[in-house]
Design a protein around this motif. Structure first.
Motif, mmCIF file in Angstrom:
data_model
loop_
_atom_site.group_PDB
_atom_site.id
_atom_site.type_symbol
_atom_site.label_atom_id
_atom_site.label_comp_id
_atom_site.label_asym_id
_atom_site.label_seq_id
_atom_site.Cartn_x
_atom_site.Cartn_y
_atom_site.Cartn_z
ATOM 1 N N LEU A 126 0.817 -1.215 0.000
ATOM 2 C CA LEU A 126 0.000 0.000 0.000
ATOM 3 C C LEU A 126 0.849 1.262 0.000
ATOM 4 O O LEU A 126 0.436 2.299 -0.495
ATOM 5 C CB LEU A 126 -0.929 -0.010 1.215
ATOM 6 C CG LEU A 126 -1.915 -1.175 1.255
ATOM 7 C CD1 LEU A 126 -2.707 -1.160 2.538
ATOM 8 C CD2 LEU A 126 -2.849 -1.133 0.053
ATOM 9 N N PHE A 176 -4.937 1.196 5.948
ATOM 10 C CA PHE A 176 -3.811 0.256 5.859
ATOM 11 C C PHE A 176 -4.116 -1.021 6.642
ATOM 12 O O PHE A 176 -3.997 -2.141 6.125
ATOM 13 C CB PHE A 176 -2.537 0.917 6.393
ATOM 14 C CG PHE A 176 -1.367 -0.014 6.494
ATOM 15 C CD1 PHE A 176 -0.564 -0.273 5.390
ATOM 16 C CD2 PHE A 176 -1.054 -0.651 7.692
ATOM 17 C CE1 PHE A 176 0.520 -1.140 5.477
ATOM 18 C CE2 PHE A 176 0.024 -1.514 7.792
ATOM 19 C CZ PHE A 176 0.809 -1.761 6.682
ATOM 20 N N ILE A 210 1.576 3.628 2.107
ATOM 21 C CA ILE A 210 0.953 4.872 2.557
ATOM 22 C C ILE A 210 2.014 5.808 3.130
ATOM 23 O O ILE A 210 2.976 5.381 3.760
ATOM 24 C CB ILE A 210 -0.166 4.610 3.584
ATOM 25 C CG1 ILE A 210 0.391 4.044 4.894
ATOM 26 C CG2 ILE A 210 -1.247 3.717 3.038
ATOM 27 C CD1 ILE A 210 -0.600 4.087 6.032
ATOM 28 N N ASN A 229 -5.932 7.116 6.745
ATOM 29 C CA ASN A 229 -5.036 6.299 5.923
ATOM 30 C C ASN A 229 -4.417 5.151 6.713
ATOM 31 O O ASN A 229 -4.238 4.050 6.179
ATOM 32 C CB ASN A 229 -3.936 7.173 5.307
ATOM 33 C CG ASN A 229 -4.365 7.802 3.994
ATOM 34 O OD1 ASN A 229 -4.907 7.138 3.118
ATOM 35 N ND2 ASN A 229 -4.148 9.098 3.854
ATOM 36 N N ASP A 257 5.279 -1.218 3.344
ATOM 37 C CA ASP A 257 4.455 -2.015 4.256
ATOM 38 C C ASP A 257 5.311 -2.708 5.317
ATOM 39 O O ASP A 257 4.892 -2.832 6.472
ATOM 40 C CB ASP A 257 3.660 -3.059 3.467
ATOM 41 C CG ASP A 257 2.586 -2.424 2.601
ATOM 42 O OD1 ASP A 257 2.621 -1.185 2.429
ATOM 43 O OD2 ASP A 257 1.710 -3.141 2.107
#
Length: 385
Positions: free
Chosen positions: A18, A52, A20, A48, A25
């Motif tokens: 992901l 996640f 973010i 966010n 990750d």
């Protein structure tokens, strides 16, 4: 803890990276790396992070500074939520942060850390490696009134530790128009400057006198001082307004269910030093007490301030960034004279003499735009340059 485990279905591929905030990750899940996500108000830090963990189908715990924010987060994210003081520390005879607790989850988020205590920094240092810690905050918002500067210094030191991965976010999603977003950034950039934004910019906002204010349950009333909040309570007999949305405070702050009419409604200026049980309306308070909350387009934010009061840049930034639109802010000028005495009574003489409760003056603006808009964007940008 079982009651707080997620009940949602897996929403994404757990193998998908992901990334973010530009963090891999593997780093997001690495307990040996403390992630600190700092950024402008409304930068989607919490949402966010929740996305996640949802997409990874991983349970996590969220700890924040107040019971109101704890409940708001639980309603929004559905994860295990608690206050930082109650969830990560024991309380000894009313003394918060007395002794550390172990984390109830392997993955935890600590939100609004600057509103807490330096002992929370020590908790992080003592527990990283044992649990995966993610810290979220906005270092430009209001600090704790008791040890704010010391807490900020300790936080900045923590951000420089070799085991910390620090990310700063500059995009806000709270502002619903370009003018509001632009002004958010102006106020954010001026937090550490001597130039006073409130003094320079207040003329661009709609202004009314305190005598023209009409208190109601829909809008938000942020008071620059406890004395101004006390004046609002007296003028509108908020002491007896049990029809408002009331927050439990003091010794009942952590209670989820309680008999509202058993407890008094008390403004901050009249709360005794002893830990008693009392209530306060959710839409009235200081900038600090309303921190972390939002003012939607169906609401007006009334900022109540004395005509000769000094509003520092940090307070003004925190107040302004509650808004979806700066068109919904009205400055209320109050008599700067201090109310006589702060008796610890439930409804003092001034309140008892009022013959107009909130019911008589209640007016509803929900869904109705304010007739006057604020012209501020270009002027403020020129001053900034």
């Amino acid at each position: 803890m079982e009651n707080f485990h997620r009940t949602t279905k897996r929403q994404g591929n757990t193998e998908k990276n992901l990334n973010i905030f530009g963090i891999s990750d593997s780093d997001m899940l690495n307990p040996c790396i403390v992630k600190i996500i700092c950024g402008i108000a409304g930068s989607a830090k919490s949402s966010n992070i929740d996305r996640f963990f949802r997409e990874k189908n991983i349970d996590y715990a969220r700890f924040t500074s107040t019971n109101k924010l704890k409940r708001d987060a639980r309603d929004r994210y559905g994860c295990y939520c608690d206050t930082i003081a109650g969830g990560l520390f024991h309380t000894d005879d009313g003394l918060f942060f007395s002794e550390e607790k172990d984390s109830p989850y392997e993955n935890i988020v600590i939100d609004e850390i600057l509103q807490t205590d330096v002992k929370v920094i020590e908790w992080i240092k003592n527990n990283y490696g044992n649990c995966n810690i993610i810290v979220t905050t906005d270092s430009h918002q209001m600090l704790s009134s008791e040890n704010g500067r010391a807490m900020l210094a300790s936080f900045e030191t923590l951000c420089r530790e070799p085991y910390v991965l620090y990310k700063e976010l500059s995009k806000t999603f709270r502002a619903r128009d370009d003018k509001t977003e632009r002004y958010f950034h102006i106020c954010y950039d001026f937090v550490h400057e001597k130039f006073n934004r409130f003094k320079a910019d207040c003329k661009w906002f709609k202004q009314i006198n305190f005598s023209d204010l009409r208190y109601n349950h829909t809008d938000v009333f942020i008071c620059h001082s406890n004395d101004i909040e006390l004046e609002l309570y007296r003028e509108w007999d908020i002491y007896h307004d049990y029809t408002a949305d009331l927050l439990p405070k003091g010794s009942i702050a952590r209670k989820e269910e309680f008999d509202v009419e058993k407890y008094p409604i008390i403004p901050q200026a009249q709360t005794p030093k002893t830990n008693i049980s009392y209530l306060q309306p959710s839409n009235v308070g200081s900038v600090t007490r309303y921190q972390g909350s939002e003012v939607t387009k169906s609401q007006i934010l009334y900022f109540l301030v004395g005509k000769n009061d000094y509003v520092n840049n940090r307070e003004w930034y925190t107040a302004v960034t509650r808004l979806w639109s700066i068109d919904n802010l009205i400055i209320v000028w109050c008599d700067s004279k201090k109310p006589e005495g702060h008796p610890h009574l439930i409804g003092d003489d001034a309140a008892q003499q009022r013959n107009h409760g909130v019911g008589q003056h209640q007016h509803h603006r929900r869904g109705q735009p304010h007739p006057e808009t604020v012209e501020i964007g270009r002027a403020s940008c020129r001053e900034r340059v």
